[in-house]
Write a protein that holds these residues in place. Structure first.
Motif, PDB file in Angstrom:
ATOM      1  N   ALA A 122      34.773  43.701  45.570  1.00 22.16           N
ATOM      2  CA  ALA A 122      35.379  42.088  44.258  1.00 22.16           C
ATOM      3  C   ALA A 122      35.019  42.199  43.038  1.00 22.16           C
ATOM      4  CB  ALA A 122      34.883  40.904  45.120  1.00 22.16           C
ATOM      5  N   VAL A 123      35.246  41.977  41.844  1.00 23.74           N
ATOM      6  CA  VAL A 123      35.489  42.302  40.687  1.00 23.74           C
ATOM      7  C   VAL A 123      35.344  41.580  39.754  1.00 23.74           C
ATOM      8  CG1 VAL A 123      35.059  45.212  40.659  1.00 23.74           C
ATOM      9  CG2 VAL A 123      37.029  43.569  39.901  1.00 23.74           C
ATOM     10  N   GLU A 124      34.441  41.134  38.854  1.00 25.08           N
ATOM     11  CA  GLU A 124      34.500  39.779  37.518  1.00 25.08           C
ATOM     12  C   GLU A 124      35.873  40.428  37.284  1.00 25.08           C
ATOM     13  OE1 GLU A 124      30.670  38.978  35.714  1.00 25.08           O
ATOM     14  OE2 GLU A 124      30.401  41.457  36.877  1.00 25.08           O
ATOM     15  N   ALA A 125      36.360  39.629  36.691  1.00 23.64           N
ATOM     16  CA  ALA A 125      37.238  39.647  35.904  1.00 23.64           C
ATOM     17  C   ALA A 125      37.202  39.294  33.999  1.00 23.64           C
ATOM     18  CB  ALA A 125      38.750  38.784  36.280  1.00 23.64           C
ATOM     19  N   PRO A 126      37.236  40.129  33.147  1.00 24.94           N
ATOM     20  CA  PRO A 126      37.208  41.855  32.853  1.00 24.94           C
ATOM     21  C   PRO A 126      36.048  42.274  33.843  1.00 24.94           C
ATOM     22  CG  PRO A 126      36.444  41.191  30.889  1.00 24.94           C
ATOM     23  CD  PRO A 126      36.663  39.458  31.699  1.00 24.94           C
ATOM     24  N   THR A 127      36.060  43.472  34.222  1.00 26.47           N
ATOM     25  CA  THR A 127      34.577  44.331  34.499  1.00 26.47           C
ATOM     26  C   THR A 127      34.428  45.296  34.375  1.00 26.47           C
ATOM     27  OG1 THR A 127      33.689  44.965  37.116  1.00 26.47           O
ATOM     28  CG2 THR A 127      35.650  45.389  36.636  1.00 26.47           C
ATOM     29  N   TYR A 128      33.494  46.059  34.138  1.00 27.70           N
ATOM     30  CA  TYR A 128      33.502  47.070  33.657  1.00 27.70           C
ATOM     31  C   TYR A 128      34.327  48.122  34.277  1.00 27.70           C
ATOM     32  CZ  TYR A 128      30.549  52.466  33.106  1.00 27.70           C
ATOM     33  OH  TYR A 128      30.332  53.260  32.595  1.00 27.70           O
ATOM     34  N   LEU A 129      35.210  48.820  33.163  1.00 30.74           N
ATOM     35  CA  LEU A 129      36.093  50.174  33.763  1.00 30.74           C
ATOM     36  C   LEU A 129      35.724  51.264  34.419  1.00 30.74           C
ATOM     37  CD1 LEU A 129      37.262  52.990  32.121  1.00 30.74           C
ATOM     38  CD2 LEU A 129      37.414  51.035  29.793  1.00 30.74           C
ATOM     39  N   GLY A 130      34.194  51.646  34.191  1.00 35.40           N
ATOM     40  CA  GLY A 130      33.586  52.870  34.792  1.00 35.40           C
ATOM     41  C   GLY A 130      33.522  52.300  36.392  1.00 35.40           C
ATOM     42  N   ALA A 140      39.775  51.140  48.469  1.00 38.37           N
ATOM     43  CA  ALA A 140      40.184  49.512  48.872  1.00 38.37           C
ATOM     44  C   ALA A 140      40.855  49.009  47.824  1.00 38.37           C
ATOM     45  CB  ALA A 140      38.699  49.381  48.608  1.00 38.37           C
ATOM     46  N   ASP A 141      41.591  48.026  48.019  1.00 40.88           N
ATOM     47  CA  ASP A 141      41.206  46.914  47.205  1.00 40.88           C
ATOM     48  C   ASP A 141      40.972  46.193  45.889  1.00 40.88           C
ATOM     49  OD1 ASP A 141      44.881  47.434  47.644  1.00 40.88           O
ATOM     50  OD2 ASP A 141      44.733  46.336  49.387  1.00 40.88           O
ATOM     51  N   ALA A 142      40.718  46.195  44.743  1.00 40.50           N
ATOM     52  CA  ALA A 142      40.058  44.851  44.086  1.00 40.50           C
ATOM     53  C   ALA A 142      40.064  44.573  43.693  1.00 40.50           C
ATOM     54  CB  ALA A 142      39.308  46.592  42.459  1.00 40.50           C
ATOM     55  N   ILE A 143      39.711  43.357  44.215  1.00 42.03           N
ATOM     56  CA  ILE A 143      40.555  41.918  43.677  1.00 42.03           C
ATOM     57  C   ILE A 143      39.225  41.111  43.317  1.00 42.03           C
ATOM     58  CG2 ILE A 143      41.790  41.478  46.547  1.00 42.03           C
ATOM     59  CD1 ILE A 143      38.929  39.985  46.856  1.00 42.03           C
ATOM     60  N   GLU A 144      39.965  40.025  42.235  1.00 41.83           N
ATOM     61  CA  GLU A 144      39.174  39.946  40.700  1.00 41.83           C
ATOM     62  C   GLU A 144      38.525  38.671  41.293  1.00 41.83           C
ATOM     63  OE1 GLU A 144      41.793  39.979  38.080  1.00 41.83           O
ATOM     64  OE2 GLU A 144      41.487  41.308  37.800  1.00 41.83           O
ATOM     65  N   ALA A 356      40.968  44.804  37.042  1.00 38.39           N
ATOM     66  CA  ALA A 356      41.420  45.542  38.121  1.00 38.39           C
ATOM     67  C   ALA A 356      43.013  44.621  38.668  1.00 38.39           C
ATOM     68  CB  ALA A 356      40.923  44.973  38.882  1.00 38.39           C
ATOM     69  N   ARG A 357      43.366  43.552  38.475  1.00 38.39           N
ATOM     70  CA  ARG A 357      44.410  43.578  38.368  1.00 38.39           C
ATOM     71  C   ARG A 357      45.668  42.877  37.852  1.00 38.39           C
ATOM     72  NH1 ARG A 357      45.321  41.369  44.654  1.00 38.39           N
ATOM     73  NH2 ARG A 357      44.539  43.268  45.625  1.00 38.39           N
ATOM     74  N   ASN A 358      45.289  41.691  36.922  1.00 35.86           N
ATOM     75  CA  ASN A 358      45.709  40.726  36.085  1.00 35.86           C
ATOM     76  C   ASN A 358      45.300  41.020  34.160  1.00 35.86           C
ATOM     77  OD1 ASN A 358      47.638  39.719  37.955  1.00 35.86           O
ATOM     78  ND2 ASN A 358      45.146  38.738  39.020  1.00 35.86           N
ATOM     79  N   PRO A 359      45.646  42.190  34.133  1.00 38.16           N
ATOM     80  CA  PRO A 359      44.754  42.390  32.438  1.00 38.16           C
ATOM     81  C   PRO A 359      45.465  40.951  31.487  1.00 38.16           C
ATOM     82  CG  PRO A 359      46.817  43.376  33.188  1.00 38.16           C
ATOM     83  CD  PRO A 359      46.634  42.887  34.186  1.00 38.16           C
ATOM     84  N   MET A 360      44.273  41.180  30.624  1.00 38.59           N
ATOM     85  CA  MET A 360      44.745  40.055  29.320  1.00 38.59           C
ATOM     86  C   MET A 360      45.219  40.979  28.359  1.00 38.59           C
ATOM     87  SD  MET A 360      41.228  37.924  28.464  1.00 38.59           S
ATOM     88  CE  MET A 360      41.776  38.009  26.423  1.00 38.59           C
ATOM     89  N   ARG A 361      46.407  40.884  27.943  1.00 39.33           N
ATOM     90  CA  ARG A 361      46.909  41.662  27.047  1.00 39.33           C
ATOM     91  C   ARG A 361      46.144  41.931  25.171  1.00 39.33           C
ATOM     92  NH1 ARG A 361      48.854  45.474  29.854  1.00 39.33           N
ATOM     93  NH2 ARG A 361      50.481  44.477  31.478  1.00 39.33           N
ATOM     94  N   ASN A 362      45.451  40.976  25.244  1.00 38.99           N
ATOM     95  CA  ASN A 362      45.652  40.385  24.022  1.00 38.99           C
ATOM     96  C   ASN A 362      43.464  40.610  23.690  1.00 38.99           C
ATOM     97  OD1 ASN A 362      45.376  38.280  25.433  1.00 38.99           O
ATOM     98  ND2 ASN A 362      45.542  36.850  23.503  1.00 38.99           N
TER      99      ASN A 362
END
Lengths: 399, 399
Positions: A122-130, A140-144, A356-362
């Motif tokens: 599990a990661v924060e949304a958004p999170t560090y891309l590294g 593993a599957d990354a979930i937000e 990880a899953r649901n990007p904000m594009r703006n």
């Protein structure tokens, strides 16, 4: 031809070419105002102190500093880390500390120990891309985690049940700049403990506060369930590639074995230099300078955003770290806009890279650590002009 | 308690506590003649040259040397590696070179790209135990190539069909000291090419020859099917933690991505120091000194073995590197004997540690790189006495 000779592991399909690597190629353009990178200001490196430390080390201990050392790292350096963290509210023994090649290696080793195909992280949304890059090859599957401006929502952590860990950047998060308040830390730790959800706390920016130090690490509220990663990259210099992983003993023992298999140990010379530097007592004074420098950058960016962007975007002003996170109008796709921005002399990182899953594009991440105040103002002005122009053109097309 | 919080990936079961790590704890005993470790002699480190290089780098390029750099490593250093390998018969471009944290990291990254559960990796018997450690967490089955004193038998490589790679140490192998002759290299490359069996060539010791340089790398005979790993550990100093991986481009691109995820890049400061050192032109003169030093150690060990062991054991005299491989009588179990040997003031590495599958229990690896000739003689004498005593005691029990 080679593709027929070499057969690759399944995980290689998950190693997407890094957006950062690709962007860095574009960003080599001379004169570009670089609001995209996360490079600390080289003006703030303690170069002379490093030169002196290096000279002392190579005069006094050349045989030791150039030789192999233990996988865990120099005991005196691990003791320094333990003492420092204890001052910050996280009671730690040197025997729990592993010296790593930056906190990036901590992420890799922890992922290697905890993650595999069929598991979740599990990661924060958004999170560090590294971190997303480090986790990917372990399949593993990354979930937000659901988040607000104060970090993950404790009451929604139950949605993450079964994940091998929740990855958190509580202090001046990359990319959002947000800092999790004390009360939220206590709630997150309590909820995670009750669920048996281990925490992976990454803290490269904790020392870069502007007004007051952040609250004690989340790990302080659940030490036996949290792995804590720290770094010398932002407080001394990233080129040394030194960080540390602090973990409960059964995890620590595995991390040491994984580290030995991965690269034996981190540069002995770099460890001796950092230890010597720390022993001079220069760190706190140096950090005061770095904080003043970054605070000036933060203020310059806040001012420039207010001047040029206030009708175009929203943001929070961070209390430390290196980044602003800015939300543009929904019709702006910040990744598509980037090549044009670079042509107009300014770079940023598209927000989509940090999900990880649901990007904000703006959204975009803007760094105030690398450039001077004048160039920050220039870059933000150029970006505002471009966004304004794009909105006008789009609205023209729409008509 | 922690074991209930953290659930570990299956691969952690394959991370056996390293025999070397365990032995190093025993080997801290003062006065012990250390024939066990593989540490280069600290007397041979170019300490003064490193100090001067470090001073120049931190005076001339402090901002660059302390900053993040590209994942691939410094271009000028990669160019140096390419030019050096080309002189040795392996035509290489800088664009194929990745700077790693020692060749151990090269092993880890290559394994990460090629190995996974359900695959095989082939190794020599015996082979470098650090490679076995690096491969283990990727869950492949290690299978053994049939070998003689000149290396893997080309006519038996067919038994390895389907393996993701054959791992080779052609020059002064760790642990046996053997060097694969030119003709055998050509045969191995031809056979591997015809089978489509990629080669992983590890070459930390190639510069440590005593009489004449070894033949061109195996990779020279099949460049598009071979990944070549080199290191600055044995030619300059291991504490710098710098090595390199040279690979065909599709593999190179994946290794760069894996390296970025693993630790971003290797120490920029260490890279600048090594580059500066190499540019002074000191390397060849320095290597002459190292060769003389190690040759003296080799001769001392050959003499001591002849004096004390000739009726007890068999060995080949190596033409370079750091190690003798010695076969004791079959009734000796070298691992069981080790604690007693340490009590008697001498350490070695039990041969069984160097096998993936079918360990020889009566072999030992002896290093002549760390100790002085007098202490080598003293250590070998102590070991011979102990072996003789053990054989007598066993034969007494048997009666």
């Amino acid at each position: 031809m080679n593709a027929k000779v070499f057969r690759f592991a399944h995980r290689t399909r998950l190693l997407a070419p890094s957006m950062i690597l690709e962007l860095m190629k574009l960003m080599g353009q001379p004169g570009l105002v670089s609001l995209g990178g996360g490079l600390p200001s080289a003006d703030g490196f303690p170069s002379e102190a490093v030169r002196e430390a290096s000279h002392r080390v190579l005069t006094q201990h050349p045989r030791e500093a150039l030789q192999y050392t233990t996988t865990e790292g120099l005991l005196a350096l691990r003791e320094w880390v333990a003492a420092r963290l204890s001052q910050r509210g996280l009671a730690v023994q040197a025997s729990q500390v592993l010296i790593t090649s930056g906190s990036q290696q901590g992420l890799d080793l922890v992922a290697k120990m905890l993650l595999e195909n069929g598991t979740q992280v599990a990661v924060e949304a958004p999170t560090y891309l590294g971190a997303l890059q480090a986790f990917a090859p372990y399949e593993a599957d990354a979930i937000e985690a659901a988040c607000d401006d104060a970090g993950p929502l404790p009451e929604r952590l139950a949605e993450l049940a079964g994940a091998r860990a929740l990855y958190l950047l509580p202090n001046f998060q990359n990319p959002t700049g947000r800092c999790i308040p004390h009360a939220r830390r206590v709630q997150i730790a309590a909820q995670a403990r009750s669920m048996g959800l281990p925490l992976l706390e990454d803290d490269p920016y904790g020392d870069l506060w502007f007004d007051q130090p952040p609250a004690a690490p989340v790990a302080a509220h659940w030490p036996e369930g949290t792995i804590y990663l720290g770094s010398f990259s932002k407080v001394l210099a990233p080129g040394l590639r030194l960080g540390y992983a602090v973990s409960p003993l059964p995890v620590h023992d595995l991390l040491v074995q994984a580290k030995q298999a991965a690269d034996m140990h981190s540069s002995t010379l770099a460890q001796y230099i950092v230890l010597d530097l720390l022993r001079t007592g220069m760190l706190d004074g140096h950090l005061d300078d770095v904080r003043i420098r970054y605070r000036i950058g933060r203020d310059a960016m806040a001012q420039a955003l207010h001047t040029h962007m206030r009708d175009l975007a929203t943001w929070q002003i961070p209390d430390g770290g290196m980044f602003f996170w800015m939300t543009l109008p929904p019709q702006i796709d910040s990744a598509s806009l980037l090549p044009l921005a670079i042509k107009h002399g300014v770079s940023y990182l598209p927000g989509a890279a940090f999900f990880a899953r649901n990007p904000m594009r703006n959204a975009v991440r803007l760094s105030f650590a690398t450039e001077s105040p004048a160039r920050i103002a220039q870059g933000v002005a150029a970006l505002a002009k471009l966004v304004r122009h794009t909105l006008t053109a789009q609205s023209g097309q729409a008509q």
